[in-house]
Design an enzyme around this catalytic site. Structure first.
Site, mmCIF file in Angstrom:
data_model
loop_
_atom_site.group_PDB
_atom_site.id
_atom_site.type_symbol
_atom_site.label_atom_id
_atom_site.label_comp_id
_atom_site.label_asym_id
_atom_site.label_seq_id
_atom_site.Cartn_x
_atom_site.Cartn_y
_atom_site.Cartn_z
ATOM 1 N N TYR A 45 0.843 -1.196 0.000
ATOM 2 C CA TYR A 45 0.000 0.000 0.000
ATOM 3 C C TYR A 45 0.874 1.241 0.000
ATOM 4 C CZ TYR A 45 0.773 1.130 4.958
ATOM 5 O OH TYR A 45 1.342 1.485 6.154
ATOM 6 N N ARG A 64 8.543 4.598 -4.754
ATOM 7 C CA ARG A 64 8.451 3.596 -3.673
ATOM 8 C C ARG A 64 7.452 2.488 -4.049
ATOM 9 N NH1 ARG A 64 7.540 5.407 2.468
ATOM 10 N NH2 ARG A 64 5.443 5.871 1.711
ATOM 11 N N ARG A 110 -6.673 -20.783 -2.752
ATOM 12 C CA ARG A 110 -5.791 -20.508 -1.622
ATOM 13 C C ARG A 110 -4.614 -21.499 -1.562
ATOM 14 N NH1 ARG A 110 -4.775 -21.903 3.559
ATOM 15 N NH2 ARG A 110 -4.185 -20.228 4.983
ATOM 16 N N HIS A 112 -0.257 -21.215 -0.394
ATOM 17 C CA HIS A 112 0.687 -20.251 0.162
ATOM 18 C C HIS A 112 1.647 -19.719 -0.899
ATOM 19 C CE1 HIS A 112 -0.918 -21.609 3.920
ATOM 20 N NE2 HIS A 112 -0.152 -20.767 4.592
ATOM 21 N N LYS A 158 6.446 -1.804 2.167
ATOM 22 C CA LYS A 158 5.213 -1.209 2.705
ATOM 23 C C LYS A 158 4.064 -2.187 2.449
ATOM 24 C CE LYS A 158 3.166 3.427 3.046
ATOM 25 N NZ LYS A 158 3.186 3.534 4.492
ATOM 26 N N GLU A 191 11.518 2.986 14.788
ATOM 27 C CA GLU A 191 10.595 3.991 14.236
ATOM 28 C C GLU A 191 9.305 3.939 15.037
ATOM 29 O OE1 GLU A 191 9.523 3.103 10.136
ATOM 30 O OE2 GLU A 191 9.550 0.954 10.514
HETATM 31 N N1 PDD Z 1 2.570 5.348 7.504
HETATM 32 N N2 PDD Z 1 7.183 4.085 9.265
HETATM 33 C C1 PDD Z 1 6.029 3.394 9.241
HETATM 34 C C2 PDD Z 1 5.975 2.071 9.921
HETATM 35 C C3 PDD Z 1 4.902 3.917 8.575
HETATM 36 O O1 PDD Z 1 3.760 3.209 8.535
HETATM 37 C C4 PDD Z 1 4.991 5.204 7.966
HETATM 38 C C5 PDD Z 1 3.843 5.812 7.232
HETATM 39 C C6 PDD Z 1 6.216 5.892 8.028
HETATM 40 C C7 PDD Z 1 6.412 7.236 7.369
HETATM 41 O O2 PDD Z 1 6.469 7.092 5.981
HETATM 42 P P1 PDD Z 1 6.067 8.278 4.996
HETATM 43 O O3 PDD Z 1 6.860 9.463 5.423
HETATM 44 O O4 PDD Z 1 6.475 7.774 3.666
HETATM 45 O O5 PDD Z 1 4.591 8.505 5.123
HETATM 46 C C8 PDD Z 1 7.294 5.302 8.675
HETATM 47 C C9 PDD Z 1 1.485 5.640 6.641
HETATM 48 C C10 PDD Z 1 1.248 7.093 6.404
HETATM 49 C C11 PDD Z 1 0.254 4.855 7.044
HETATM 50 O O6 PDD Z 1 0.444 3.674 7.331
HETATM 51 O O7 PDD Z 1 -0.864 5.375 7.037
#
Ligand code: PDD
Length: 297
Positions: A45, A64, A110, A112, A158, A191
């Protein structure tokens, strides 16, 4: 089952969706229960902020998405995704908005392993009116808690596998805090549950180096650029939980959060418990950067 009209009511104004290129209200999107995003979380996402009708840092977000598609061997077409995002933003009429993009491996029986031949990926995009839920904290400074990082080992992707992030965020919420900082087994703070983490020590801005344990934040990159513009030294150095009583300032960044100064961690003040001068300088530089972007033609 929740009726579509109930979904529409969850939003003040119903988001406009684009489902594999077809535009429709979000409540009318239908997805198969055999979609691998639903069954396995086999999906990526992205979240993009729209200011004055324009997607902010669009190329960085597209890059990204492309990197994530490659890391996941997802055969989706970035050119179509870009066009659908642009068309959905303009058709939505929302000027201050966020865009959610979600690409799954598609529908298959389904198993894996990745299905062979690969199914067609499903692409959901929706544009929603933006409501800033962080403005109160931005002025007062936010309180956060430290929780164990229980995520998998590829946090650079992501992916929609966000259960550990949801647990962390819920723990923070239950303690009246805005965000959770994730600590690995050795006490290193990687983070936030949904944000990148920065510290300030002796006027030097610190943030964890990129690796498979953190998301390469788009806002993180912008902060690097703003530090250069503000002639602030920035160093890639992971902050340890035990250093928190020596650190002068802390702040978090993310696409919809922008910059969020943190003044308390686990109920202890950071520095003097007030928003510090470097955080203020960067909040100011960030706002000016957005203003310039709004006025660009
Ligand atoms: N989240 N680290 C994590 C684990 C995140 O989920 C996010 C962003 C960031 C910051 O990334 P960026 O600057 O690219 O938005 C860092 C998004 C916004 C969300 O899950 O809604």
């Amino acid at each position: 089952m929740i009726h579509p009209s109930e979904i529409a009511k969850m939003f003040e104004q119903e988001p406009l969706a684009c489902w594999n290129g077809e535009r429709l209200p979000l409540s009318e999107v239908r997805v198969s229960v055999l979609d691998r995003g639903f069954l396995f979380g086999d999906a990526i996402y992205e979240v993009i902020r729209v200011y004055s009708g324009k997607p902010f840092l669009f190329q960085d977000h597209l890059n990204r998405i492309q990197r994530n598609l490659e890391k996941m061997s997802l055969p989706a077409d970035l050119g179509s995704i870009q066009r659908w995002i642009e068309e959905t933003i303009s058709a939505s009429g929302f000027v201050e908005a966020s865009v959610y993009i979600h690409v799954t491996r598609g529908v298959a029986p389904r198993t894996h392993r990745f299905p062979d031949p690969p199914p067609t990926p499903n692409v959901l995009i929706y544009v929603a009116a933006f409501h800033d839920s962080y403005s109160q904290f931005r002025h007062s400074g936010a309180s956060v808690v430290v929780v164990p990082d229980q995520r998998w080992k590829r946090c650079d992707i992501k992916s929609v596998n966000l259960l550990a992030n949801c647990f962390a965020s819920e723990m923070a919420h239950q303690q009246g805090c805005a965000e959770a900082l994730l600590s690995d087994d050795s006490g290193k703070l990687s983070e936030g549950s949904r944000s990148s983490l920065f510290g300030v020590k002796d006027s030097v801005v610190l943030t964890a180096p990129l690796g498979e344990n953190i998301l390469p934040g788009i806002t993180r990159r912008l902060i690097q650029q703003l530090c250069e513009e503000c002639q602030l030294e920035m160093r890639e150095e992971t902050i340890h939980q035990s250093q928190l009583d020596e650190i002068d300032e802390l702040f978090l960044t993310a696409t919809t959060m922008e910059i969020l100064p943190v003044t308390r961690v686990d109920d202890q003040p950071i520095g003097d418990g007030q928003i510090g001068p470097v955080s203020r300088q960067l909040v100011d530089a960030y706002q000016k950067h957005i203003e310039r972007f709004r006025n660009e033609t």
